[in-house]
Design a protein around this motif. Structure first.
Motif: not given
Length: 140
Positions: A26-31, A33-53
């Motif tokens: 989630p920290a990577w996603v927020v970072s 998005l602040v830097d202006g990344a595109s929409f693909w960051v949200w699903p990737f970050g959420l999947c990354w966090a879900l797999v980790g959990l």
């Protein structure tokens, strides 16, 4: 004998690593998005966090419980299985039959059950020999 839960020795480290991934994603996603990344960051970050959990929970669900009746084994998300002490012929790192990558429990019928404990882990063998001191304690 009191009930005792044996976990693979690296469980704490593995859980911490995967829990760290849950915090980093989630920290990577927020970072991003602040830097202006595109929409693909949200699903990737959420999947990354879900797999980790999922993997952190799975690491905590790997154990062998021993008590006066026998052993109960839980290996990840698989259903637990139990054997009474009287049903166990041996606890070995080299059982008969197919390839076994962890410490195994061998029944009197030849059935083999794999535990989540490492082949060199002697804690389960020690509890088994406490039940019958005549057993050779040098095996494992």
């Amino acid at each position: 004998m009191d009930a005792d839960k044996l976990r693979p020795r690296a469980t704490g480290l593995i859980t911490a690593v995967w829990a760290g991934q849950v915090l980093v994603a989630p920290a990577w996603v927020v970072s991003s998005l602040v830097d202006g990344a595109s929409f693909w960051v949200w699903p990737f970050g959420l999947c990354w966090a879900l797999v980790g959990l999922i993997l952190a929970v799975r690491a905590r669900l790997r154990w062998v419980r021993t008590d006066d009746r026998g052993i109960t084994v839980r290996s990840g998300f698989a259903s637990p299985w139990s054997w009474g002490w009287s049903d166990i012929a041996d606890i070995t790192s080299d059982p008969p039959g197919p390839l076994v990558t962890h410490l195994a429990v061998v029944g009197h019928t030849g059935q083999v059950g794999q535990t989540p404990l490492a082949k060199g882990d002697t804690r389960l063998w020690e509890r088994f020999t406490e039940r019958d001191p005549r057993r050779n304690q040098t095996e494992v």
